[in-house]
Design a protein around this motif. Structure first.
Motif, mmCIF file in Angstrom:
data_model
loop_
_atom_site.group_PDB
_atom_site.id
_atom_site.type_symbol
_atom_site.label_atom_id
_atom_site.label_comp_id
_atom_site.label_asym_id
_atom_site.label_seq_id
_atom_site.Cartn_x
_atom_site.Cartn_y
_atom_site.Cartn_z
ATOM 1 N N ARG A 18 0.813 -1.224 0.000
ATOM 2 C CA ARG A 18 0.000 0.000 0.000
ATOM 3 C C ARG A 18 0.842 1.268 0.000
ATOM 4 O O ARG A 18 0.577 2.229 0.727
ATOM 5 C CB ARG A 18 -1.008 -0.017 1.154
ATOM 6 C CG ARG A 18 -1.991 -1.169 0.988
ATOM 7 C CD ARG A 18 -3.158 -1.092 1.910
ATOM 8 N NE ARG A 18 -3.934 0.133 1.761
ATOM 9 C CZ ARG A 18 -4.862 0.498 2.635
ATOM 10 N NH1 ARG A 18 -5.113 -0.252 3.689
ATOM 11 N NH2 ARG A 18 -5.537 1.599 2.455
ATOM 12 N N VAL A 19 1.882 1.267 -0.814
ATOM 13 C CA VAL A 19 2.672 2.486 -1.001
ATOM 14 C C VAL A 19 2.647 2.929 -2.467
ATOM 15 O O VAL A 19 3.464 3.728 -2.899
ATOM 16 C CB VAL A 19 4.137 2.311 -0.536
ATOM 17 C CG1 VAL A 19 4.191 2.111 0.963
ATOM 18 C CG2 VAL A 19 4.806 1.154 -1.256
ATOM 19 N N LEU A 20 1.695 2.412 -3.238
ATOM 20 C CA LEU A 20 1.565 2.817 -4.642
ATOM 21 C C LEU A 20 0.841 4.164 -4.698
ATOM 22 O O LEU A 20 -0.183 4.353 -4.050
ATOM 23 C CB LEU A 20 0.775 1.748 -5.399
ATOM 24 C CG LEU A 20 0.575 1.946 -6.894
ATOM 25 C CD1 LEU A 20 1.887 1.791 -7.625
ATOM 26 C CD2 LEU A 20 -0.439 0.949 -7.438
ATOM 27 N N GLU A 21 1.407 5.117 -5.486
ATOM 28 C CA GLU A 21 0.825 6.462 -5.526
ATOM 29 C C GLU A 21 -0.431 6.477 -6.402
ATOM 30 O O GLU A 21 -0.596 5.618 -7.256
ATOM 31 C CB GLU A 21 1.804 7.480 -6.116
ATOM 32 C CG GLU A 21 3.170 7.526 -5.501
ATOM 33 C CD GLU A 21 4.085 6.434 -6.006
ATOM 34 O OE1 GLU A 21 3.820 5.873 -7.087
ATOM 35 O OE2 GLU A 21 5.058 6.114 -5.297
ATOM 36 N N PRO A 22 -1.306 7.483 -6.207
ATOM 37 C CA PRO A 22 -2.432 7.644 -7.109
ATOM 38 C C PRO A 22 -1.915 7.872 -8.536
ATOM 39 O O PRO A 22 -0.823 8.423 -8.685
ATOM 40 C CB PRO A 22 -3.158 8.885 -6.575
ATOM 41 C CG PRO A 22 -2.353 9.409 -5.438
ATOM 42 C CD PRO A 22 -1.217 8.508 -5.194
ATOM 43 N N GLY B 286 -2.988 4.821 -8.684
ATOM 44 C CA GLY B 286 -3.013 3.394 -8.372
ATOM 45 C C GLY B 286 -3.969 3.094 -7.227
ATOM 46 O O GLY B 286 -4.101 3.892 -6.300
ATOM 47 N N ALA B 287 -4.656 1.955 -7.300
ATOM 48 C CA ALA B 287 -5.555 1.553 -6.228
ATOM 49 C C ALA B 287 -5.644 0.035 -6.215
ATOM 50 O O ALA B 287 -5.439 -0.615 -7.248
ATOM 51 C CB ALA B 287 -6.943 2.152 -6.425
ATOM 52 N N LEU C 67 -0.877 1.043 9.671
ATOM 53 C CA LEU C 67 0.088 0.844 8.604
ATOM 54 C C LEU C 67 1.394 1.573 8.914
ATOM 55 O O LEU C 67 2.483 1.050 8.694
ATOM 56 C CB LEU C 67 -0.480 1.342 7.273
ATOM 57 C CG LEU C 67 -1.517 0.426 6.620
ATOM 58 C CD1 LEU C 67 -2.188 1.133 5.457
ATOM 59 C CD2 LEU C 67 -0.878 -0.868 6.149
ATOM 60 N N ARG D 222 5.124 -0.007 9.092
ATOM 61 C CA ARG D 222 6.138 0.337 8.097
ATOM 62 C C ARG D 222 7.495 0.537 8.752
ATOM 63 O O ARG D 222 7.623 1.182 9.775
ATOM 64 C CB ARG D 222 5.725 1.592 7.338
ATOM 65 C CG ARG D 222 4.614 1.258 6.380
ATOM 66 C CD ARG D 222 4.249 2.393 5.472
ATOM 67 N NE ARG D 222 3.180 1.937 4.593
ATOM 68 C CZ ARG D 222 2.110 2.634 4.303
ATOM 69 N NH1 ARG D 222 1.971 3.838 4.789
ATOM 70 N NH2 ARG D 222 1.188 2.134 3.519
ATOM 71 N N LEU E 183 -11.048 7.502 -6.322
ATOM 72 C CA LEU E 183 -9.820 7.986 -5.694
ATOM 73 C C LEU E 183 -10.162 9.085 -4.695
ATOM 74 O O LEU E 183 -11.047 9.894 -4.933
ATOM 75 C CB LEU E 183 -8.867 8.518 -6.751
ATOM 76 C CG LEU E 183 -8.151 7.455 -7.582
ATOM 77 C CD1 LEU E 183 -7.350 8.104 -8.688
ATOM 78 C CD2 LEU E 183 -7.249 6.600 -6.710
ATOM 79 N N SER F 45 -1.641 5.971 2.280
ATOM 80 C CA SER F 45 -1.578 4.622 1.747
ATOM 81 C C SER F 45 -2.485 4.470 0.529
ATOM 82 O O SER F 45 -3.484 5.180 0.382
ATOM 83 C CB SER F 45 -2.011 3.637 2.827
ATOM 84 O OG SER F 45 -1.147 3.753 3.927
ATOM 85 N N THR F 46 -2.112 3.544 -0.347
ATOM 86 C CA THR F 46 -2.894 3.262 -1.535
ATOM 87 C C THR F 46 -4.321 2.880 -1.137
ATOM 88 O O THR F 46 -4.503 2.036 -0.262
ATOM 89 C CB THR F 46 -2.262 2.095 -2.300
ATOM 90 O OG1 THR F 46 -0.871 2.356 -2.431
ATOM 91 C CG2 THR F 46 -2.892 1.909 -3.655
ATOM 92 N N PRO F 47 -5.309 3.522 -1.743
ATOM 93 C CA PRO F 47 -6.685 3.195 -1.372
ATOM 94 C C PRO F 47 -7.081 1.795 -1.852
ATOM 95 O O PRO F 47 -6.558 1.296 -2.836
ATOM 96 C CB PRO F 47 -7.510 4.260 -2.091
ATOM 97 C CG PRO F 47 -6.656 4.691 -3.233
ATOM 98 C CD PRO F 47 -5.237 4.567 -2.767
ATOM 99 N N ALA G 192 6.619 5.384 2.951
ATOM 100 C CA ALA G 192 6.900 3.975 3.197
ATOM 101 C C ALA G 192 7.754 3.800 4.452
ATOM 102 O O ALA G 192 7.700 2.773 5.111
ATOM 103 C CB ALA G 192 7.602 3.362 1.996
#
Lengths: 320, 299, 327
Positions: A57-61, A63-64, A85, A89, B284, B292-294, C233
């Motif tokens: 869950r560290v992918l940037e928008p 991304g979902a 989270l 981390r 989004l 964190s990634t939704p 992160a």
């Protein structure tokens, strides 16, 4: 299983663009045991980076995560709160980035960035934090005087080592390595990999190692997974895959590796490139590039079959 | 993008539409105003008379009709602004285009010139120029263009530097066409959208700077423009007598024209560079700090 | 360190070129006018000047019968000695003295307003980008666009009318009360402060939005950088990331932009002074224009330009301090 650290089931990661979602990772399932080194290999566009960034869950928008389950040591990562989270981390899961030059803050010294990381995870004494930061650098063979250096003042290899040390600074159980050697020349790459292997053997953390270089994993990994167009097409023990693997794509990757000295083999390049994820091919996604493809491959999806202990493959080829 | 599709996209863009309507209304006012208003300089009542049924916006310190002055002032003000916009972009395109297109020593020299003009404070520079030249609209256009071209030249230089390496430009040069001709015929038309948004920006700037200079008394104080309206309002001690109506209508007009032009500029940038508006896909988070990634499950 | 010093020196060289351009403009302009440049420069005051004063002025501006290049050298020599002639409107006070008095007020007033607006604007801009699409990010840009459409001095007129004239919260004009004796007394300082609030406030209101918009746009790009994702992160706190990762990096291009925007902001500040009859350089500029006091006008142009160039150089120094990559 008690010794399973990370469980991934049916993970789907998408990019939510204005023109509709683009599924970059689909139906990926695997387990990672404590202290195990799992390699994930795939060419550019295979979704390997998207996969690990998504599951952590560290992918940037934009991304979902659009489906599936991820559990880390019993914790549901997809349901965890922002605070949960953050606590997880670096203490439990850390990352070694592809290019430390871009991942490190250009205006802060290396020392400040190690200290702030320790500070964020409970190290309250500034003196102790500085001493620990020096230890972090020594661990990866860098003189502690470089605590006062800025990222741009270090060589590429030193920067990647700093990132490796930083990833180990809080004693994480799982270290994700996102192509940590791509930017390095061969000699420096080899040196860094030896260091990774030695530290892993010494400290026993689990590693999820992402690379486009299958050969690199032969020596390093316990198990290897092969990603193609966002799907895990084969996963198995490293020694089994080292002998060639089953999926036509795995074998294609293997055949494309230049032969070692004394090896009597001509490298065969794999034609074509990863499919466009906006309009992926029907049936088996590999069929346009597969020498063994027939009419059925164009229509039906593949299913996963178990070939041996822990060895799964998704292809239309019959077992020999 | 073709001109016609830009036009229709501009109309569909919310910001641009509001801007076009605002600017259009004031252009209409500039054309029709003088026809319906009486003589703006005629003494029609007592000085500093508050708004009434006779004088809707009151009278000035000289007993002139404020509404008439506001209506009549629109024409010369907007005309000077539009001419300045055109001349500014013309100078900017010539100097910036040449610098980026020719490169080398020419670029070094012209870039230095641009940077010197960029770093000089605009108003004092305008004042020393305007003070020496005879007052009037021509001087105003010249002074504003001479002090405002550098920013546009810089942007156009960057763009022509990029275009210089494109195939069609290289081909034209290889076929022996004169560089200046290639610049004007091949390069500049390919940055039409940049030139358009520069024109809008320069015109916006010209409205404000012109009004500022005239407010200082550096325009023709005998003429009726928005700037001189404000000059006389200040001169006749509007602030110390509480005659707000002598400066509010003109100021609002200046601001609304400027706002309209700014919106047109925003819209133009969004239409020609769709990445700027980047509509977010549903699902989004919006207005949240990075985190964190939704997790967005389908169904 | 050597690289940074060299770069700062080069910038200094560029500002010297800009200053020389301003000087040369002052020299060239009167000579481009039809007729005798001396008449153009001080013709309006001919009857009021003694022949000796006239000769001194001619010497200062290089208006001799010598060849042009000798005139130019003579003029540059006088400027180098700090001799900008005497002001005609404030005759026989030297121009430098008149400007010096005004410059103090302007630097205090506009300096504070510019710094406050820059700090406030960049802070708001970073916050708008941080919560992209949030309330601040949604209402900020249109309000900014609307506010920046109003001429500075007109906003000043409106605030004088509403806050000073109608509500009587602030003094209407001047830098301090007429019945207050200048000096280091509490009364004087208080009077100066109360007179400065309103003009400073209008400058801050008019210019904060511009800095905010610029900072917001750079910050949006910075948020996409790898190091921000990597910081997340690593579990760093939001506050730490916003301040030390986003704002700290995004401010660097804005410092460069600071220089270019400064000339514009200063121009607005000068007009604001006129509205408040604030005795700074802007007010002097108006006096010079009204009385056709060309020596004062030229001197002001030069002095304001030098002040802006100096502020630009300070922004360069700040860039070197804040960005280790330039060192």
């Amino acid at each position: 299983m008690a010794d399973v650290l990370l469980t991934v089931r049916g993970l789907e990661v998408s990019y939510l663009t204005a023109d509709g979602p683009v599924r970059a990772v689909e139906g990926v399932s695997f387990d990672l045991r404590r202290g195990e080194v799992l390699g994930l290999v795939g060419e550019s566009g295979s979704g390997k980076s998207t996969l690990v960034r998504g599951l952590l869950r560290v992918l940037e928008p934009p991304g979902a995560i659009t489906g599936g389950d991820v559990h880390f040591d019993g914790i549901d990562l997809l349901a965890a709160s922002e605070d949960a989270l953050r606590a997880l981390r670096w203490r439990r899961i850390s990352i070694v980035p592809q290019a430390a030059l871009n991942a490190l803050n250009p205006v802060l010294t290396v020392g400040a960035q190690i200290v702030e990381t320790l500070d964020a995870h409970g190290e309250t004494s500034p003196t102790r934090a500085r001493a620990r930061a020096a230890e972090v650098l020594e661990l990866v063979g860098i003189d502690p005087t470089h605590l006062r250096s800025y990222p741009h003042e270090l060589s590429g290899g030193m920067r990647q080592r700093v990132a490796l040390g930083l990833a180990l600074a809080c004693g994480a159980d799982l270290v994700v390595m996102d192509e940590p050697t791509t930017a390095l020349d061969v000699v420096v790459e080899h040196e860094l990999l030896q260091r990774v292997a030695a530290l892993q053997a010494q400290r026993g953390f689990a590693v999820l190692f992402i690379t486009h270089d299958l050969l690199l994993l032969d020596a390093l990994a316990d198990r290897v997974g092969v990603l193609y167009s966002g799907r895990l097409v084969e996963i198995g023990p490293a020694d089994v895959l080292a002998r060639g693997g089953r999926h036509p794509y795995t074998r294609g990757l293997r055949a494309a590796i230049p032969p070692a000295l004394g090896e009597d083999r001509v490298p065969v390049a794999l034609d074509g490139s990863s499919p466009n994820l906006r309009s992926p091919p029907s049936g088996c996604r590999f069929h346009p590039r597969c020498a063994a493809a027939d009419a059925a491959c164009r229509v039906t999806e593949t299913t996963r079959r178990e070939l041996g202990p822990g060895h799964l493959v998704a292809s239309h080829e019959e077992a020999p | 993008m073709a001109a016609s599709s830009v036009r229709s996209a501009m109309w569909r863009n919310g910001k641009a539409r509001v801007g076009l309507v605002l600017a259009g209304l004031f252009l209409l006012m500039a054309v029709v105003g003088p026809l319906v208003a009486g003589d703006p300089l005629a003494f029609v009542g007592v000085p500093h008379d508050a708004p009434s049924a006779v004088h809707w916006l009151g009278t000035t310190g000289q007993g002139q009709d404020v509404l008439a002055q506001t209506l009549v002032g629109a024409g010369p003000t907007l005309l000077v602004a539009l001419l300045t916009g055109a001349l500014t972009v013309g100078i900017g395109a010539l100097i910036g285009g040449l610098a980026g297109f020719l490169g080398g020593r020419v670029d070094d020299g012209l870039s230095l010139l641009m940077n010197v003009f960029l770093v000089m404070p605009g108003l004092p520079l305008m004042v020393v120029l305007a003070a020496w030249l005879p007052t009037g609209p021509v001087t105003m256009v010249l002074v504003l263009s001479l002090t405002g071209w550098a920013w546009h030249a810089r942007v156009i230089r960057a763009q022509s530097l990029a275009l210089r390496r494109r195939d069609f430009v290289v081909a034209a040069l290889m076929s022996g066409e004169r560089p200046l001709r290639v610049l004007v015929v091949e390069v500049l038309p390919n940055m039409a959208s940049l030139l358009a948004s520069s024109f809008v920006g320069a015109t916006t700037y010209a409205v404000g700077a012109q009004v500022g200079l005239e407010f200082l008394g550096l325009g023709d104080v005998g003429a009726v423009t928005w700037g001189t309206n404000l000059y006389w309002a200040a001169n006749d001690s509007a602030l110390l007598t509480g005659a707000w109506w002598t400066f509010v209508p003109t100021g609002l007009s200046v601001a609304l024209v400027g706002f309209g032009l700014t919106l047109i500029g925003f819209g133009l940038d969004e239409v020609t560079n769709p990445r700027l508006s980047s509509p977010r896909a549903p699902g989004l988070p919006v207005g949240q700090p990075p985190g964190s990634t939704p997790v967005v499950r389908r169904g | 360190m050597v690289r940074a010093a060299w770069w700062l020196l080069r910038r200094l060289g560029f500002y010297a070129v800009a200053a020389w351009a301003a000087l040369t403009l002052n020299f060239v302009l009167p000579r481009m006018m039809p007729g005798d440049p001396a008449t153009a420069l001080f013709g309006r005051f001919k009857g009021e000047l003694t022949p000796e004063a006239m000769d001194a002025l001619r010497a200062t501006f290089g208006l001799t019968d010598e060849p042009l290049w000798r005139q130019y050298l003579g003029y540059l020599g006088h400027v180098a000695q700090g001799d900008l002639g005497v002001s005609l409107a404030y005759f026989p006070t030297p121009t430098t003295e008149v400007i010096g008095a005004g410059m103090g007020w302007t630097i205090a007033l506009a300096g504070v307003a510019v710094v406050v607006a820059f700090v406030l604007g960049t802070g708001l801009g970073a916050m708008a980008a941080w919560r992209r699409g949030g309330p601040l990010d949604t209402i900020g840009p249109p309000i900014t666009a609307l506010l920046s459409s109003f001429p500075y001095f007109w906003l000043a007129m409106l605030s004088v009318y509403v806050l000073a004239f109608r509500l009587d919260w602030f003094p209407v004009r001047h830098a301090y009360g007429l019945n207050v004796v200048p000096g280091w007394s509490l009364e004087f300082v208080g009077s100066v402060a109360s007179h400065a609030i309103l003009p400073a406030l209008t400058m801050v209101v008019a210019s904060t939005g511009g800095w905010m918009l610029a900072m917001r746009n750079v910050s949006v790009g910075t948020l996409g950088e790898d190091y921000v994702g990597y910081a997340l992160a690593r579990g760093l706190s939001s506050r730490r990331i916003l301040v030390h990762y986003v704002a700290r990096n995004a401010i660097l291009p804005n410092l460069t932009g600071f220089g270019m925007a400064l000339g514009f902001v200063v121009s607005g500040a000068l007009l604001t002074e006129v509205v408040f009859s604030y005795p700074g350089t802007g007010y002097l500029l108006l006096q010079a224009v009204r009385s056709q006091d060309y020596p004062l006008m030229q001197g002001l142009f030069l002095a304001i330009t030098l002040a802006v160039l100096g502020a630009n150089w300070l922004a360069d120094v700040a860039t070197v301090v804040l960005d280790p990559r330039t060192r």
